[in-house]
Scaffold this motif. Structure first.
Motif, short mmCIF file in Angstrom:
data_model
loop_
_atom_site.label_atom_id
_atom_site.label_comp_id
_atom_site.label_asym_id
_atom_site.label_seq_id
_atom_site.Cartn_x
_atom_site.Cartn_y
_atom_site.Cartn_z
N GLU A 1 -34.42 17.64 17.18
CA GLU A 1 -34.54 16.73 16.69
C GLU A 1 -36.13 15.81 17.31
O GLU A 1 -37.26 16.02 16.23
N ALA A 2 -35.83 15.84 17.98
CA ALA A 2 -36.97 15.10 18.95
C ALA A 2 -37.78 15.82 19.34
O ALA A 2 -39.34 15.46 19.27
N ARG A 3 -37.86 17.07 19.78
CA ARG A 3 -39.17 18.15 20.15
C ARG A 3 -39.50 18.63 18.50
O ARG A 3 -41.14 19.46 18.82
N THR A 4 -39.30 18.62 18.11
CA THR A 4 -39.53 19.55 16.78
C THR A 4 -40.34 17.90 15.85
O THR A 4 -40.67 18.07 14.48
N GLY A 5 -40.27 17.21 16.20
CA GLY A 5 -40.54 15.61 15.11
C GLY A 5 -39.62 15.32 14.05
O GLY A 5 -40.46 15.19 13.07
N SER A 6 -37.87 15.64 14.34
CA SER A 6 -37.31 15.35 12.73
C SER A 6 -36.37 14.83 13.00
O SER A 6 -35.47 14.09 12.33
N VAL A 7 -36.95 13.20 14.12
CA VAL A 7 -35.28 12.35 13.81
C VAL A 7 -35.41 11.26 13.26
O VAL A 7 -36.90 10.99 12.44
N GLU A 8 -34.15 11.36 12.97
CA GLU A 8 -34.48 10.35 11.27
C GLU A 8 -33.32 9.13 12.20
O GLU A 8 -32.93 8.93 12.92
N MET A 9 -34.10 7.88 11.80
CA MET A 9 -34.07 6.50 11.89
C MET A 9 -33.53 5.61 10.60
O MET A 9 -34.41 5.68 9.89
N SER A 10 -32.60 4.80 11.07
CA SER A 10 -32.63 3.56 9.46
C SER A 10 -33.61 2.48 9.36
O SER A 10 -32.61 1.52 9.45
N CYS A 11 -34.80 3.04 8.97
CA CYS A 11 -35.41 2.23 9.55
C CYS A 11 -35.47 1.36 8.30
O CYS A 11 -35.70 0.14 8.20
N ASP A 12 -34.87 1.79 6.87
CA ASP A 12 -34.45 0.92 6.07
C ASP A 12 -33.54 -0.32 6.06
O ASP A 12 -33.55 -1.28 5.36
N THR A 13 -32.13 -0.04 6.48
CA THR A 13 -31.37 -1.00 7.48
C THR A 13 -31.55 -1.69 9.10
O THR A 13 -30.82 -2.00 9.15
N CYS A 14 -33.23 -1.47 9.24
CA CYS A 14 -33.69 -1.96 11.60
C CYS A 14 -33.91 -3.34 10.93
O CYS A 14 -34.85 -3.94 9.98
#
Length: 407
Positions: free
Chosen positions: A257-270
């Motif tokens: 995920e990191a090397r392909t730019g596909s990291v997902e974080m839970s920003c809507d509940t951050c």
């Protein structure tokens, strides 16, 4: 469980940095290093270990070492959940490393999070305790408790509940509860007493920890004390995640995920990005970044680590000077040097003065932020440095004519 991740055949100039928390217990640090070695064998590319605090090397030191050998580094977090270390401290270190090594591509990955391989591992940890107690969840009433550290971040705590629910789904437990050993509720003791009211045949307590450290010990002690207090319910603790190879499945996915730019974080509940009830004061990236800078300063000394739990040898104040492009053009390097000189000349100043990446006030700088006071000075010139030190850092008197904002 996901398939094992291996490196592509064309990958020849990349490395991975596995970042652990760091501990006064060298056994815990060795666990991180062992996983790094195993991950290197799995991926077929160099994998080094680094630590946020209390152990060496620090993130910047490790990246500097890798920068001499490769052109791309992917940072992978050995963190169970996304709390302040994942959201603030590691990203800050990564940004600082990018500034120090502009020729190096640095990818920042995600935490371990909720993953099928971890659920499979939890199931096995529970089954081992069942075998020890002589019960079978398909025939007996067996309750399970997933006990985590506990955090001030609602995202991290919510993921513990999600793990507990997913462990319950499709399995034969009578119930699975999420609990915590500190910081937030429900605490383990309260959860166990609540379960006792339903009189199951057995209670399995699973420490959701990476290593067998102090907190894991408290969880195990809590389970044993409960077993003694309630003789009509058999209870026992399981083992932490340890260095089980299934962790490599998760780390491999996070690397991809990191090397392909596909990291997902839970920003809507951050809590740093949106306003959540009860966490209004935490909203805002600037506040989070300053907290990360302060935390970094508190753990700068990794050589003289004492035995007291999580003791910080921190200065009274932390001063961050934005040296990003716009502020640098306006004279920020000179402001930084004058502040440091004035602080050295002062007999009263107890402050750490460091560079900062962008503080988000471009065009209003040079920006100087004083934490924990939450005072930001804007348009600071090098001749203002002595007054900031003599008034604010020495005597806690804010230089009002320079104030840009307060947090």
């Amino acid at each position: 469980m996901s398939e094992a991740i291996t490196a592509p055949d064309t990958l020849d100039d990349e490395a991975v940095l596995l970042v652990g928390h760091g501990s006064r217990r060298e056994k815990s640090n060795e666990q991180v290093r062992d996983l790094a070695v195993e991950l290197e064998g799995r991926l077929g590319i160099p994998v080094d270990a680094a630590f946020l605090e209390l152990a060496e090397p620090a993130i910047d030191e490790a990246i500097s070492g890798l920068a001499r050998a490769v052109s791309q580094v992917s940072v992978v977090h050995l963190s169970l959940f996304a709390a302040s270390h994942v959201k603030n401290d590691v990203p800050l270190a990564v940004e600082q490393a990018r500034e120090a090594h502009p020729e190096l591509t640095i990818n920042n990955g995600a935490h371990l999070g909720v993953h099928p391989a971890l659920l499979d591992l939890l199931d096995d940890r529970a089954a081992a305790v069942e075998a020890e107690l002589g019960v079978d969840r398909e025939e007996d009433e067996v309750a399970a408790v997933v006990c985590a550290r506990g955090s001030s971040d609602p995202d991290a705590n919510a993921d513990v509940h999600k793990l507990a629910r997913l462990l319950y789904e499709g399995r034969e437990f009578s119930r699975v509860e999420a609990s915590f050993i500190g910081v937030t509720e429900p605490l383990l003791d309260d959860t166990l007493h609540d379960i006792a009211k339903t009189r199951p045949d057995a209670v399995v307590v699973i420490p959701y920890m990476l290593g067998d450290g102090v907190l894991t010990g408290r969880i195990k002690d809590g389970a044993r004390e409960f077993d003694e207090e309630y003789p009509y319910v058999d209870a026992a603790p399981g083992e932490p995640l340890g260095t089980d190879t299934r962790l490599l499945d998760v780390l491999g996915d996070r690397w991809q995920e990191a090397r392909t730019g596909s990291v997902e974080m839970s920003c809507d509940t951050c809590k740093y990005k949106v306003e959540l009830d009860g966490y209004e004061e935490d909203q805002g990236g600037a506040r989070a970044m300053l907290r990360a800078l302060t935390h970094q300063a508190e753990h700068a000394d990794r050589e003289n680590v004492d035995d007291d739990p999580h003791v910080h040898d921190a200065p009274e104040k932390h001063v961050a000077v934005c040296t990003n492009q716009t502020c640098a053009q306006d004279g920020a390097p000179a402001v930084l040097e004058r502040l440091r000189q004035a602080a050295r000349d002062s007999d009263q100043c107890d402050a750490r003065i460091t560079r900062s990446s962008c503080l988000g006030r471009c065009g209003e700088g040079p920006m100087v932020a004083v934490y924990p006071d939450g005072v930001w000075y804007g348009g600071v010139e090098d001749e203002d440095a002595a007054e900031i030190v003599s008034s604010h850092l020495d005597r806690d008197r804010i230089v009002s004519e320079l104030v840009d904002q307060t947090l």
